[in-house]
Scaffold this motif. Structure first.
Motif, PDB file in Angstrom:
ATOM      1  N   TYR A   1       0.802  -1.223   0.000  1.00 47.32           N
ATOM      2  CA  TYR A   1       0.000   0.000   0.000  1.00 47.32           C
ATOM      3  C   TYR A   1       0.841   1.281   0.000  1.00 47.32           C
ATOM      4  N   ALA A   2       2.123   1.189  -0.262  1.00 44.57           N
ATOM      5  CA  ALA A   2       2.976   2.379  -0.253  1.00 44.57           C
ATOM      6  C   ALA A   2       2.761   3.195  -1.526  1.00 44.57           C
ATOM      7  N   ILE A   3       2.365   4.460  -1.360  1.00 39.39           N
ATOM      8  CA  ILE A   3       2.115   5.334  -2.506  1.00 39.39           C
ATOM      9  C   ILE A   3       3.405   5.616  -3.269  1.00 39.39           C
ATOM     10  N   ASP A   4       4.480   5.905  -2.539  1.00 36.13           N
ATOM     11  CA  ASP A   4       5.748   6.221  -3.201  1.00 36.13           C
ATOM     12  C   ASP A   4       6.263   5.040  -4.018  1.00 36.13           C
ATOM     13  N   ALA A   5       5.972   3.820  -3.567  1.00 35.52           N
ATOM     14  CA  ALA A   5       6.421   2.641  -4.315  1.00 35.52           C
ATOM     15  C   ALA A   5       5.696   2.536  -5.654  1.00 35.52           C
ATOM     16  N   VAL A   6       4.440   2.939  -5.700  1.00 35.49           N
ATOM     17  CA  VAL A   6       3.715   2.983  -6.973  1.00 35.49           C
ATOM     18  C   VAL A   6       4.250   4.110  -7.841  1.00 35.49           C
ATOM     19  N   ASN A   7       4.542   5.262  -7.208  1.00 32.48           N
ATOM     20  CA  ASN A   7       5.060   6.414  -7.955  1.00 32.48           C
ATOM     21  C   ASN A   7       6.386   6.124  -8.647  1.00 32.48           C
ATOM     22  N   GLU A   8       7.116   5.120  -8.167  1.00 35.43           N
ATOM     23  CA  GLU A   8       8.362   4.725  -8.830  1.00 35.43           C
ATOM     24  C   GLU A   8       8.129   4.417 -10.311  1.00 35.43           C
ATOM     25  N   PHE A   9       6.915   3.993 -10.634  1.00 34.81           N
ATOM     26  CA  PHE A   9       6.617   3.549 -11.997  1.00 34.81           C
ATOM     27  C   PHE A   9       5.486   4.373 -12.618  1.00 34.81           C
ATOM     28  N   ASP A  10       5.410   5.660 -12.225  1.00 29.45           N
ATOM     29  CA  ASP A  10       4.338   6.528 -12.715  1.00 29.45           C
ATOM     30  C   ASP A  10       4.207   6.554 -14.237  1.00 29.45           C
ATOM     31  N   PRO A  11       5.309   6.720 -14.992  1.00 26.07           N
ATOM     32  CA  PRO A  11       5.144   6.767 -16.450  1.00 26.07           C
ATOM     33  C   PRO A  11       4.493   5.498 -17.012  1.00 26.07           C
ATOM     34  N   LEU A  12       4.832   4.347 -16.449  1.00 29.54           N
ATOM     35  CA  LEU A  12       4.212   3.106 -16.907  1.00 29.54           C
ATOM     36  C   LEU A  12       2.714   3.111 -16.598  1.00 29.54           C
ATOM     37  N   PHE A  13       2.346   3.464 -15.375  1.00 27.44           N
ATOM     38  CA  PHE A  13       0.928   3.404 -15.012  1.00 27.44           C
ATOM     39  C   PHE A  13       0.104   4.464 -15.739  1.00 27.44           C
ATOM     40  N   GLU A  14       0.719   5.592 -16.072  1.00 31.89           N
ATOM     41  CA  GLU A  14       0.012   6.577 -16.898  1.00 31.89           C
ATOM     42  C   GLU A  14      -0.345   5.965 -18.255  1.00 31.89           C
ATOM     43  N   ASP A  15       0.604   5.220 -18.831  1.00 33.40           N
ATOM     44  CA  ASP A  15       0.320   4.556 -20.110  1.00 33.40           C
ATOM     45  C   ASP A  15      -0.727   3.463 -19.946  1.00 33.40           C
ATOM     46  N   ILE A  16      -0.635   2.689 -18.862  1.00 31.61           N
ATOM     47  CA  ILE A  16      -1.622   1.624 -18.645  1.00 31.61           C
ATOM     48  C   ILE A  16      -3.026   2.217 -18.563  1.00 31.61           C
ATOM     49  N   TYR A  17      -3.178   3.294 -17.781  1.00 31.84           N
ATOM     50  CA  TYR A  17      -4.502   3.906 -17.651  1.00 31.84           C
ATOM     51  C   TYR A  17      -4.955   4.534 -18.967  1.00 31.84           C
ATOM     52  N   ASP A  18      -4.028   5.144 -19.702  1.00 36.46           N
ATOM     53  CA  ASP A  18      -4.388   5.706 -21.014  1.00 36.46           C
ATOM     54  C   ASP A  18      -4.823   4.597 -21.967  1.00 36.46           C
ATOM     55  N   TYR A  19      -4.078   3.498 -21.994  1.00 38.08           N
ATOM     56  CA  TYR A  19      -4.427   2.369 -22.862  1.00 38.08           C
ATOM     57  C   TYR A  19      -5.788   1.781 -22.473  1.00 38.08           C
ATOM     58  N   CYS A  20      -6.018   1.660 -21.168  1.00 33.29           N
ATOM     59  CA  CYS A  20      -7.295   1.113 -20.703  1.00 33.29           C
ATOM     60  C   CYS A  20      -8.451   2.035 -21.082  1.00 33.29           C
ATOM     61  N   HIS A  21      -8.239   3.352 -20.918  1.00 32.43           N
ATOM     62  CA  HIS A  21      -9.286   4.312 -21.281  1.00 32.43           C
ATOM     63  C   HIS A  21      -9.606   4.227 -22.777  1.00 32.43           C
ATOM     64  N   ALA A  22      -8.571   4.099 -23.596  1.00 26.77           N
ATOM     65  CA  ALA A  22      -8.783   4.015 -25.041  1.00 26.77           C
ATOM     66  C   ALA A  22      -9.560   2.769 -25.440  1.00 26.77           C
ATOM     67  N   GLN A  23      -9.499   1.728 -24.599  1.00 29.54           N
ATOM     68  CA  GLN A  23     -10.187   0.467 -24.902  1.00 29.54           C
ATOM     69  C   GLN A  23     -11.484   0.284 -24.103  1.00 29.54           C
ATOM     70  N   ASN A  24     -11.872   1.314 -23.350  1.00 29.25           N
ATOM     71  CA  ASN A  24     -13.070   1.216 -22.493  1.00 29.25           C
ATOM     72  C   ASN A  24     -12.960   0.060 -21.497  1.00 29.25           C
ATOM     73  N   LEU A  25     -11.766  -0.131 -20.963  1.00 27.72           N
ATOM     74  CA  LEU A  25     -11.573  -1.091 -19.875  1.00 27.72           C
ATOM     75  C   LEU A  25     -11.792  -0.336 -18.574  1.00 27.72           C
ATOM     76  N   GLU A  26     -12.791  -0.739 -17.812  1.00 25.18           N
ATOM     77  CA  GLU A  26     -13.249   0.053 -16.672  1.00 25.18           C
ATOM     78  C   GLU A  26     -12.449  -0.277 -15.406  1.00 25.18           C
ATOM     79  N   VAL A  27     -11.174   0.126 -15.433  1.00 30.80           N
ATOM     80  CA  VAL A  27     -10.320  -0.109 -14.278  1.00 30.80           C
ATOM     81  C   VAL A  27     -10.541   0.982 -13.247  1.00 30.80           C
ATOM     82  N   ASP A  28     -10.277   0.617 -11.996  1.00 28.41           N
ATOM     83  CA  ASP A  28     -10.569   1.520 -10.892  1.00 28.41           C
ATOM     84  C   ASP A  28      -9.293   1.737 -10.076  1.00 28.41           C
ATOM     85  N   THR A  29      -9.208   1.138  -8.916  1.00 29.61           N
ATOM     86  CA  THR A  29      -8.144   1.413  -7.960  1.00 29.61           C
ATOM     87  C   THR A  29      -6.826   0.748  -8.343  1.00 29.61           C
TER      88      THR A  29
END
Length: 444
Positions: free
Chosen positions: A166-194
Motif C-alpha cells: 500500500y505504499a504510494i511512493d512505491a507505486v510512484n516509482e513507476f508513474d510513467p508506466l501506469f500513466e500509459d496503462i490507464y491511457d491504454y485502458c481508457h482508449a479500450q473502455n476497460l473500466e479499471v478503478d483502484t
C-alpha cells in the motif's frame, strides 16, 4: 455489417483489424486483416484445434480430437470492438465467437462456456454481477528462463526491495508506466478503478468496476495483454504468473460476485429487511462444496499450486467469513444492496472466461440444490487443514469425477480441458529442473 461500426472504423481511420478468439489458456488466437478485407467479409474460419492447445502449443491425445481437423465459423461480437492503442498504425481489435457451420456453439470455446453458465442464470431470472481484482508483478527483462526473476529499476534508479504494501511512493516509482496503462485502458473502455501496491516486491493490483460477467471477462482478457504491452514499452516485463518468485507472495484474481433479480434489479443476497437471504448462504454453500473439485480452473498450471500456501498470502481452504482475508471466501463489509462474496482462490494465471464460469457454476449449483454452508469463521483460517487437491494430478482426477459441474459447464468442454491439462502436465514432468541437478546430480 453494422452501419455504426463501419462509421466508427471510417471516422477513426482504422487500417488493420486484429480478429481475436480466446483459447483455453487465455491466449489471443486469430488473424490480422486489412480493414477493407474485414468490411467485405467479417466471417472468419479457424481450425477448432487452435482452442485446445497447451500453453506450449501442443495438443491433447489424438483419441480426443476430431482427426478431420474441422474449421469453426468465427463471428464477431460488435460489442467488443476496441482500439489497439499501442499499435503503430491505426488498428482495432474485435473478439469473435466460435460457432459450427450449423450455427451451434463450439462447446470448448471459453467464451461459450461462460455464456452457457450465464444462460442457466437467465433461465432462473437471475443476473450475476462480478468485479475482478488483478494482481501482477513488474520485472526486469528476463530473456533467459534459467535466470531467476528480479524487480525492475524505478525512477530513483534503484530496484525495489523489501515489502511495501500500500505504499504510494512505491507505486510512484513507476508513474510513467501506469500513466500509459490507464491511457491504454481508457482508449479500450476497460473500466479499471483502484491501483495499489501489493505485498510483494514490485507487485501491483488494479481493480475493475463491477458489471456483467461476460463483459468483465473480455476486459480482463484484454487487460492482461495491455499491461504486458505497456511494460515492454518501458523496458520491463509484467507477469501474470501465479508464483513467479520463490521468496515473494503469489498473485491472484479475486472475484467479487453477487446475483441480481433480473426483473427487479435487487440483490438476491439481501432481503427486504437487509439481512442475508437463503440464496446468499446457498451460493456460499455451493462454492464450499464444488470449488475444491474445480481447482484445475482456478489453479491451471503446476506453478499455480505453488501459490496456494499460507506463506504466500493465499487461501488454503474454502472456509468463509465476514471481512476475513485468511479464508477462501470472504464477505466484505458493505450495504445490503452491495452484499457479495469474494472468491479469493483463483490465481491471476487463470483464463478469465473459464474462472468466471466455474465460480458462477459452483454458486449456481449451491442455489439450485440448496446447499448449506458451514458456519462463518472469525479466526485465522491458515491454521486449518489444507482443503484443496495436493497438486495437478489429484486435481484432474477430482474434476473428472465431478459430473455436476460438467453438466453445468459442458461435458465435452470439461473432457477436452482435462485432456489438454494432462498433456501439459506430462510435458512439464519431462523437464529436469535446476534443483534436481543441483542436489541430486552428485549426491545420490
Amino acid at each position: 455489417m453494422n452501419h455504426q461500426l463501419f462509421e466508427w472504423l471510417r471516422d477513426n481511420r482504422i487500417t488493420e483489424m486484429e480478429c481475436i478468439v480466446p483459447d483455453m489458456t487465455g491466449v489471443a488466437r486469430g488473424k490480422i486483416v486489412p480493414k477493407d478485407k474485414f468490411v467485405s467479409d467479417q466471417e472468419m474460419r479457424l481450425p477448432e484445434a487452435v482452442l485446445i492447445q497447451t500453453v506450449t502449443g501442443d495438443y491433447p491425445d489424438d483419441s480426443m480430437l476430431d482427426l478431420t481437423d474441422p474449421d469453426m465459423v468465427l463471428m464477431p461480437d460488435p460489442n467488443t470492438m476496441r482500439f489497439v492503442p499501442w499499435a503503430t498504425d491505426p488498428t482495432a481489435q474485435l473478439i469473435y465467437d466460435a460457432l459450427r457451420p450449423d450455427g451451434s456453439m463450439v462447446e470448448v470455446a471459453p467464451r461459450n462456456v461462460l455464456k452457457r453458465v450465464l444462460a442457466l442464470y437467465e433461465a432462473q431470472g437471475w443476473e450475476p454481477v462480478v468485479a475482478p481484482e488483478m494482481e501482477f508483478y513488474l520485472l526486469s527483462p528476463n530473456p533467459d528462463p534459467d535466470i531467476p526473476l528480479a524487480p525492475p529499476i524505478g525512477r530513483t534508479g534503484r530496484a525495489e526491495f523489501g515489502r511495501r504494501s500500500y505504499a504510494i511512493d512505491a507505486v510512484n516509482e513507476f508513474d510513467p508506466l501506469f500513466e500509459d496503462i490507464y491511457d491504454y485502458c481508457h482508449a479500450q473502455n476497460l473500466e479499471v478503478d483502484t491501483l495499489i501496491h501489493e505485498i510483494g516486491t514490485a507487485q501491483m493490483e488494479i481493480n475493475f468496476m463491477h458489471g456483467n460477467a461476460l463483459d468483465l471477462s473480455d476486459q480482463v482478457f484484454l487487460f492482461k495483454r495491455t499491461v504486458r504491452e505497456a511494460a515492454f514499452r518501458h523496458g520491463m516485463y509484467a507477469t501474470f504468473m501465479a508464483k513467479p518468485m520463490e521468496a515473494e507472495p503469489g498473485s491472484a484474481m479475486h472475484i467479487h460476485q453477487s446475483v441480481l433479480n433480473k426483473h427487479t434489479g435487487k440483490n438476491l443476497f439481501s432481503g427486504e429487511d437487509g439481512k442475508p437471504t437463503e440464496h446468499f448462504f446457498h451460493f456460499i454453500g455451493g462454492l464450499q462444496h464444488y470449488l475444491p473439485e474445480c481447482m484445475p480452473f482456478f489453479a491451471p498450471y503446476v506453478n499455480s499450486f505453488r501459490r496456494l500456501s499460507p506463506y504466500t498470502a493465499a487461501p488454503t481452504n474454502v472456509e468463509w467469513g465476514y471481512d476475513n482475508r485468511t479464508v477462501g471466501l470472504r464477505v466484505p463489509h458493505s450495504s445490503p444492496a452491495a452484499r457479495r462474496v469474494e472468491n479469493r482462490v483463483p490465481g491471476v494465471d487463470v483464463n478469465p472466461y473459464i474462472a468466471m464460469a466455474a465460480t458462477l457454476a459452483c454458486g449456481y449449483l449451491g442455489m439450485m440444490n440448496k446447499i448449506k454452508p458451514r458456519d462463518p469463521l472469525a479466526s485465522d483460517a491458515y491454521e486449518l487443514p489444507f482443503q484443496f487437491p495436493h497438486g495437478t494430478e489429484e486435481a484432474l482426477v477430482r474434476l473428472k469425477a465431478c459430473t455436476d459441474v460438467a453438466e453445468v459447464m459442458g461435458p465435452r468442454f470439461v473432457e477436452m480441458y482435462v485432456g489438454m491439462k494432462e498433456k501439459e502436465f506430462a510435458e512439464y514432468f519431462r523437464v529436469i529442473s535446476p534443483w534436481e541437478r543441483k542436489f541430486l546430480l552428485l549426491h545420490v
